[in-house]
Design an enzyme around this catalytic site. Structure first.
Site, PDB file in Angstrom:
ATOM      1  N   HIS A  22       0.846  -1.198   0.000  1.00 32.42           N
ATOM      2  CA  HIS A  22       0.000   0.000   0.000  1.00 32.42           C
ATOM      3  C   HIS A  22       0.881   1.248   0.000  1.00 32.42           C
ATOM      4  O   HIS A  22       0.661   2.178  -0.796  1.00 32.42           O
ATOM      5  CB  HIS A  22      -0.903  -0.034   1.239  1.00 32.42           C
ATOM      6  CG  HIS A  22      -1.730   1.185   1.438  1.00 32.42           C
ATOM      7  ND1 HIS A  22      -3.089   1.206   1.223  1.00 32.42           N
ATOM      8  CD2 HIS A  22      -1.411   2.449   1.846  1.00 32.42           C
ATOM      9  CE1 HIS A  22      -3.563   2.408   1.475  1.00 32.42           C
ATOM     10  NE2 HIS A  22      -2.562   3.178   1.871  1.00 32.42           N
ATOM     11  N   GLU A  23       1.879   1.271   0.868  1.00 35.85           N
ATOM     12  CA  GLU A  23       2.765   2.426   0.960  1.00 35.85           C
ATOM     13  C   GLU A  23       3.665   2.535  -0.271  1.00 35.85           C
ATOM     14  O   GLU A  23       3.907   3.642  -0.776  1.00 35.85           O
ATOM     15  CB  GLU A  23       3.618   2.345   2.231  1.00 35.85           C
ATOM     16  CG  GLU A  23       2.826   2.447   3.524  1.00 35.85           C
ATOM     17  CD  GLU A  23       2.114   3.772   3.674  1.00 35.85           C
ATOM     18  OE1 GLU A  23       2.591   4.786   3.108  1.00 35.85           O
ATOM     19  OE2 GLU A  23       1.071   3.814   4.342  1.00 35.85           O
ATOM     20  N   HIS A  26       1.986   4.302  -3.112  1.00 35.90           N
ATOM     21  CA  HIS A  26       1.984   5.765  -2.984  1.00 35.90           C
ATOM     22  C   HIS A  26       3.283   6.348  -3.530  1.00 35.90           C
ATOM     23  O   HIS A  26       3.281   7.322  -4.290  1.00 35.90           O
ATOM     24  CB  HIS A  26       1.840   6.181  -1.521  1.00 35.90           C
ATOM     25  CG  HIS A  26       0.465   5.999  -0.956  1.00 35.90           C
ATOM     26  ND1 HIS A  26      -0.665   6.466  -1.592  1.00 35.90           N
ATOM     27  CD2 HIS A  26       0.044   5.432   0.210  1.00 35.90           C
ATOM     28  CE1 HIS A  26      -1.729   6.179  -0.850  1.00 35.90           C
ATOM     29  NE2 HIS A  26      -1.331   5.552   0.240  1.00 35.90           N
TER      30      HIS A  26
END
Length: 216
Positions: A22-23, A26
């Site tokens: 998820h990170e 980004h």
């Protein structure tokens, strides 16, 4: 004790990859739109070690798994310098969407793992694959829905700020210093589960439907 060990074994990889990828998503999208901050710090990486936060990625998810309720956790936030984006307000939308989008993608991959496990019904790996796939779908849908809440600094808050007119977005962003406390309060009081629970159930059913898995 055996049940605890089994639960940890089933959930460990899905939790770590759900939170850390998820990170990483980004950081990758921020790099695509011109911000090299995360890239310079080695955070545009699929290596979970670069993203793990001992408390948020390991301890807290384990505690919530043991105690029941909504899975809760985080990785080390990927640094994003929004002013370095080519079009800061517009590009913020895509940087914020990247995390939940990664979770949706991973939920679909775990659905595929279940399908493979079912196809290997004679193998000793079949049952572990199915259980891990079910955990992976649940974890990623939970994190996707949670992060889409329109509350800064969650991704949903960034998305809302990107879509709001500039003056309203600036006022809305002032909530950010209190966002985590608000989130914890909602979690402790059970309001958070009441808000996102129906959306989590719907997301899990949609993934199950996509792969023809059915739901219990």
């Amino acid at each position: 004790m055996d049940n605890i060990i089994q639960t940890i074994a089933i959930y460990a990889l899905p939790v770590i990859f759900a939170i850390t990828l998820h990170e990483a998503a980004h950081g990758y999208v921020a790099k695509h739109f011109g911000d090299l901050t995360a890239y310079a710090q080695g955070r545009v990486s699929l290596n979970p070690i670069r993203h793990i936060d001992p408390i948020g990625t390991i301890l807290l998810p384990l505690m919530t798994l043991m105690l029941g309720g909504i899975l809760f956790g985080w990785a080390k936030p990927v640094p994003v310098n929004f002013s370095a984006l080519r079009r800061p307000k517009q590009d913020m939308l895509w940087v914020a969407l990247a995390g939940p989008g990664a979770n949706l993608f991973m939920a679909l991959l775990w659905g595929l793992v279940i399908k493979l496990g079912l196809a290997m019904s004679e193998s000793d790996l079949s049952r572990p694959m199915i259980l891990m796939g079910e955990a992976g779908i649940k974890i990623n849908i939970v994190l996707m829905v949670l992060n889409l809440l329109p509350l800064p600094p969650l991704d949903g808050g960034r998305i809302a700020a990107s879509l709001l007119p500039l003056r309203m977005a600036q006022s809305f962003s002032k909530i950010e210093p209190y966002g985590f406390m608000i989130l914890l309060l909602l979690l402790i009081t059970g309001i958070l589960g009441a808000i996102i629970g129906p959306f989590i159930g719907m997301g899990i059913r949609m993934v199950a439907w996509f792969f023809g898995l059915g739901t219990e």
